[in-house]
Design a protein around this motif. Structure first.
Motif, PDB file in Angstrom:
ATOM      1  N   TYR A  56       6.668  29.825  42.379  1.00 48.82           N
ATOM      2  CA  TYR A  56       6.678  31.038  43.407  1.00 48.82           C
ATOM      3  C   TYR A  56       5.987  32.252  42.792  1.00 48.82           C
ATOM      4  O   TYR A  56       5.417  33.123  43.291  1.00 48.82           O
ATOM      5  CB  TYR A  56       8.298  31.287  43.625  1.00 48.82           C
ATOM      6  N   ASP A  57       6.269  32.486  41.498  1.00 47.01           N
ATOM      7  CA  ASP A  57       5.744  33.477  40.734  1.00 47.01           C
ATOM      8  C   ASP A  57       4.238  33.844  40.936  1.00 47.01           C
ATOM      9  O   ASP A  57       3.776  34.826  41.255  1.00 47.01           O
ATOM     10  CB  ASP A  57       6.109  33.660  39.240  1.00 47.01           C
ATOM     11  N   SER A  58       3.414  32.711  40.857  1.00 46.57           N
ATOM     12  CA  SER A  58       2.180  32.826  40.835  1.00 46.57           C
ATOM     13  C   SER A  58       1.501  32.895  42.204  1.00 46.57           C
ATOM     14  O   SER A  58       0.238  33.146  42.476  1.00 46.57           O
ATOM     15  CB  SER A  58       1.429  32.012  40.079  1.00 46.57           C
ATOM     16  N   VAL A  59       2.127  32.398  43.235  1.00 43.43           N
ATOM     17  CA  VAL A  59       1.626  32.262  44.590  1.00 43.43           C
ATOM     18  C   VAL A  59       2.100  33.133  45.508  1.00 43.43           C
ATOM     19  O   VAL A  59       1.384  33.646  46.440  1.00 43.43           O
ATOM     20  CB  VAL A  59       1.839  30.863  44.954  1.00 43.43           C
ATOM     21  N   LEU A  98       2.909  15.504  39.838  1.00 46.27           N
ATOM     22  CA  LEU A  98       4.420  15.627  39.106  1.00 46.27           C
ATOM     23  C   LEU A  98       4.426  15.623  37.941  1.00 46.27           C
ATOM     24  O   LEU A  98       5.411  16.231  37.271  1.00 46.27           O
ATOM     25  CB  LEU A  98       4.716  14.074  39.730  1.00 46.27           C
ATOM     26  N   TYR A  99       3.323  15.371  37.211  1.00 42.70           N
ATOM     27  CA  TYR A  99       3.284  15.515  35.650  1.00 42.70           C
ATOM     28  C   TYR A  99       3.304  17.030  35.152  1.00 42.70           C
ATOM     29  O   TYR A  99       3.838  17.360  34.238  1.00 42.70           O
ATOM     30  CB  TYR A  99       2.039  14.623  35.129  1.00 42.70           C
ATOM     31  N   VAL A 100       2.563  17.730  35.930  1.00 40.91           N
ATOM     32  CA  VAL A 100       2.311  19.157  35.553  1.00 40.91           C
ATOM     33  C   VAL A 100       3.613  20.074  36.005  1.00 40.91           C
ATOM     34  O   VAL A 100       4.329  20.770  35.228  1.00 40.91           O
ATOM     35  CB  VAL A 100       1.472  19.794  36.658  1.00 40.91           C
ATOM     36  N   CYS A 101       4.682  19.212  36.679  1.00 39.43           N
ATOM     37  CA  CYS A 101       5.906  19.794  37.152  1.00 39.43           C
ATOM     38  C   CYS A 101       6.938  19.240  36.281  1.00 39.43           C
ATOM     39  O   CYS A 101       8.124  19.764  36.389  1.00 39.43           O
ATOM     40  CB  CYS A 101       6.212  19.626  38.534  1.00 39.43           C
ATOM     41  N   GLY A 102       6.609  18.517  35.239  1.00 38.00           N
ATOM     42  CA  GLY A 102       7.581  17.668  34.335  1.00 38.00           C
ATOM     43  C   GLY A 102       8.366  16.868  34.862  1.00 38.00           C
ATOM     44  O   GLY A 102       9.376  16.231  34.313  1.00 38.00           O
ATOM     45  N   LEU A 103       8.060  16.256  36.127  1.00 38.45           N
ATOM     46  CA  LEU A 103       8.806  15.147  36.551  1.00 38.45           C
ATOM     47  C   LEU A 103       8.151  13.877  36.014  1.00 38.45           C
ATOM     48  O   LEU A 103       6.836  13.688  36.026  1.00 38.45           O
ATOM     49  CB  LEU A 103       8.704  14.982  37.960  1.00 38.45           C
ATOM     50  N   THR A 104       9.047  12.834  35.639  1.00 40.53           N
ATOM     51  CA  THR A 104       8.467  11.591  35.049  1.00 40.53           C
ATOM     52  C   THR A 104       8.821  10.367  36.075  1.00 40.53           C
ATOM     53  O   THR A 104       8.237   9.452  35.750  1.00 40.53           O
ATOM     54  CB  THR A 104       9.040  11.295  33.679  1.00 40.53           C
ATOM     55  N   ASP A 158      11.518  19.661  44.928  1.00 45.04           N
ATOM     56  CA  ASP A 158      12.331  20.375  44.320  1.00 45.04           C
ATOM     57  C   ASP A 158      12.114  21.158  43.098  1.00 45.04           C
ATOM     58  O   ASP A 158      12.573  21.336  42.325  1.00 45.04           O
ATOM     59  CB  ASP A 158      13.739  19.696  44.105  1.00 45.04           C
ATOM     60  N   VAL A 159      10.620  21.510  43.158  1.00 40.98           N
ATOM     61  CA  VAL A 159      10.043  22.257  41.900  1.00 40.98           C
ATOM     62  C   VAL A 159       9.420  23.683  42.191  1.00 40.98           C
ATOM     63  O   VAL A 159       8.474  24.083  41.462  1.00 40.98           O
ATOM     64  CB  VAL A 159       9.017  21.581  41.189  1.00 40.98           C
TER      65      VAL A 159
END
Length: 584
Positions: A577-580, A474-480, A571-572
């Motif tokens: 997508y770009d890398s996977v 979650l943290y890597v995805c910018g969710l707090t 919902d992130v």
């Protein structure tokens, strides 16, 4: 319920009174016996600090005697409360002191045994002290040393609550401690005001270190546990060929500059400590005998690996690895790694976790061996800039307080599992397994993407993945923050991802057998699964020694699809997508 607890619950109210010179003989004997027990208990308690910190059995009999004397003292003061009240002048804060020391005994026994059940026992005594206001009258006496006892009690109570994840209570205790400190510094002209204010700052930073909050429908914070729960790790399936090794001992070292810490626990140490423990149970449901559990009374499948906690070890290398060379002067309380290695049972594993500042070599060498690539710092009295040790021009080419990969080579004679979280973790890729025993090194990334804000003070992202992969994700995805319902669904999906990773690992023809040897232990299995999940995030690059086959782990489409499903649930998915997508 232990005898301590039963006796504690029967405690009544008491007030102080003066001694009587013409005291009857029987009452005088009561006071004399009480003074003897009190003095003896203090002697034994003070002697605890002189016991060796290493080993499993050198200290057990001493702890047993200390528990016994406190059992007698507590029972005695209950049975003779009226006499002690009128003839000895026993005060409520003195009862609180005895109860506080019993709580400390349980806490220190937890540190010695790593059995989380004793944390609950310490909590029950600390909680009762507060509920019964045993220290209430201390503030009315003109004795600053008594107020300090009260402040120290609060600090110890907070540590236990942190370890039990009772964060709501921690916030209440911190508020009360802040008020007590303010009153203490206002009433007395003391020199330790800054020290106590620092304690408040440290615990506040510790509580705020978690980057993600789980919220219920009323926006209240839901406290989640990251200790090993029953059924919390994928079970071994029929046909899986894995080793029978068991994680027995763990050495947890914390020496990161400027990292959040409280009571000689950095946030990284705190997280790894919990990652190596099962969820606590209460001794009341298992045992009616006070003090240490007998081996025959220990509940099945409840034991945790024994842990040594070393915060910025001042004795440096000699504290970790004494005996490696005859020129090293040994500390009397040292020998942690050597003692653990010596006492390691058959078919057992020693885990070494290093969360420390990186030490980099000066200049280039023709041969990059286990002593040529630097390592991690084991002593905090060094110049550190941006998390790296700065070598001065007039210093020797090699930092004497650096723990090199080569320093751990003698301990590869037995199964060894190493985790290095450092800016120079890559030095441990240059490891030589000389003895053919199972050995694995999990190594943190040495650089993080610029897009990620530097939060190293609040703990390493790598250790966060090993402690709570969903929080790290979650943290890597910018969710707090995340709703509790979504959190539960994401955890279920994560369990499925773990299952898929396990199948990929155990069926891979290319994987090093050392990974499979460790996979049989629940704690190590969970660490390996979390490590591979962390590695599947293409924006960070942890490594391992031996290296994992990417086609059967992080680059496998099954694992990448699981990561995308988790991202879609949160919902992130656009972040991945770009890398996977190219992998499908």
């Amino acid at each position: 319920m232990t005898k301590f607890q039963k006796q504690f619950q029967k405690s009544g109210t008491m007030t102080g009174a003066g001694l009587d010179d013409d005291m009857p003989l029987g009452e005088r004997k009561t006071v004399t016996d009480f003074c003897y027990l009190l003095d003896k208990s203090k002697q034994l308690f003070n002697g605890l600090r002189d016991l060796p910190q290493y080993g499993h059995k050198q200290w057990q009999s001493y702890f047993g005697r200390t528990f016994d004397i406190y059992t007698k003292l507590w029972k005695f003061q209950q049975q003779h409360r009226q006499v002690l009240d009128s003839r000895y002048g026993l005060k409520r804060w003195q009862i609180g002191e005895v109860a506080s020391k019993i709580g400390q005994l349980y806490y220190h026994y937890y540190l010695r045994t790593s059995e989380t059940s004793y944390l609950n026992e310490a909590f029950s005594f600390y909680s009762a002290i507060r509920q019964r206001s045993y220290y209430y009258q201390v503030n009315k006496e003109d004795r600053p040393e008594l107020v300090v006892k009260k402040l120290r009690y609060y600090a110890r109570y907070i540590v236990v609550c942190l370890l039990l994840n009772k964060m709501d209570l921690v916030k209440v205790l911190v508020k009360e401690l802040s008020e007590e400190i303010e009153d203490y510094t206002h009433r007395f002209n003391t020199e330790d005001q800054l020290e106590w204010n620092l304690v408040l700052q440290e615990v506040a930073a510790f509580v705020e270190a978690d980057p993600v909050m789980v919220l219920n429908d009323n926006n209240g914070v839901v406290i989640t546990s990251n200790r090993l729960l029953e059924g919390g790790v994928p079970q071994l399936e029929q046909g899986m060929v894995v080793g029978q090794l068991v994680l027995s001992d763990a050495l947890i070292v914390g020496n990161c500059s400027n990292q959040v810490k409280f009571s000689e626990l950095t946030i990284d140490m705190f997280r790894m400590l919990q990652a190596l423990e099962r969820e606590p149970v209460t001794l009341a449901t298992q045992n009616t005998k006070p003090g240490p559990l007998e081996p025959t009374e220990k509940p099945a499948k409840r034991e945790n690996p024994h842990k040594y906690l070393l915060y910025k070890p001042t004795s440096s290398f000699s504290q970790l690895c004494p005996g490696q060379t005859s020129t090293i002067s040994l500390s009397p309380s040292a020998s942690f790694l050597s003692a653990s290695f010596k006492e390691l049972p058959a078919n057992s594993v020693l885990l070494v976790y290093l969360s420390a500042t990186g030490v980099f070599p000066t200049g280039c060498t023709e041969y990059e061996g286990p002593y040529d690539c630097g390592g991690v710092l084991t002593n905090s009295n060094r110049d550190v800039v941006n998390g790296e040790v700065v070598q001065k021009k007039n210093q020797a080419p090699k930092e004497m307080h650096c723990l090199h990969p080569g320093d751990l080579c003698p301990f590869t004679r037995k199964p060894l599992f190493i985790i290095v979280d450092s800016s120079n973790s890559s030095a441990y890729k240059n490891f030589t397994n000389l003895f053919g025993q199972p050995m694995v090194c999990l190594l943190s990334p040495t650089v993080y993407p610029k897009s990620m804000q530097d939060q190293s003070q609040r703990g390493s992202l790598f250790t966060l993945f090993l402690y709570s992969p969903l929080v790290a994700f979650l943290y890597v995805c910018g969710l707090t923050s995340l709703r509790h319902g979504t959190w539960e669904k994401a955890q279920e999906l994560l369990q499925k991802v773990y299952h898929d990773i396990g199948e990929l690992m155990t069926r891979s023809p290319a994987i090093d057998q050392a990974f499979l040897q460790f996979y049989g232990d629940e704690f190590l299995r969970l660490l390996l699964l979390r490590f591979i999940f962390c590695s599947a995030d293409s924006r960070s690059f942890p490594e391992s020694f031996p290296p994992l086959p990417p086609q059967d782990t992080v680059e496998n489409s099954i694992l990448q699809r699981g990561v995308l499903e988790l991202a879609a649930m949160l919902d992130v998915q656009s972040l991945f997508y770009d890398s996977v997508l190219d992998s499908y």
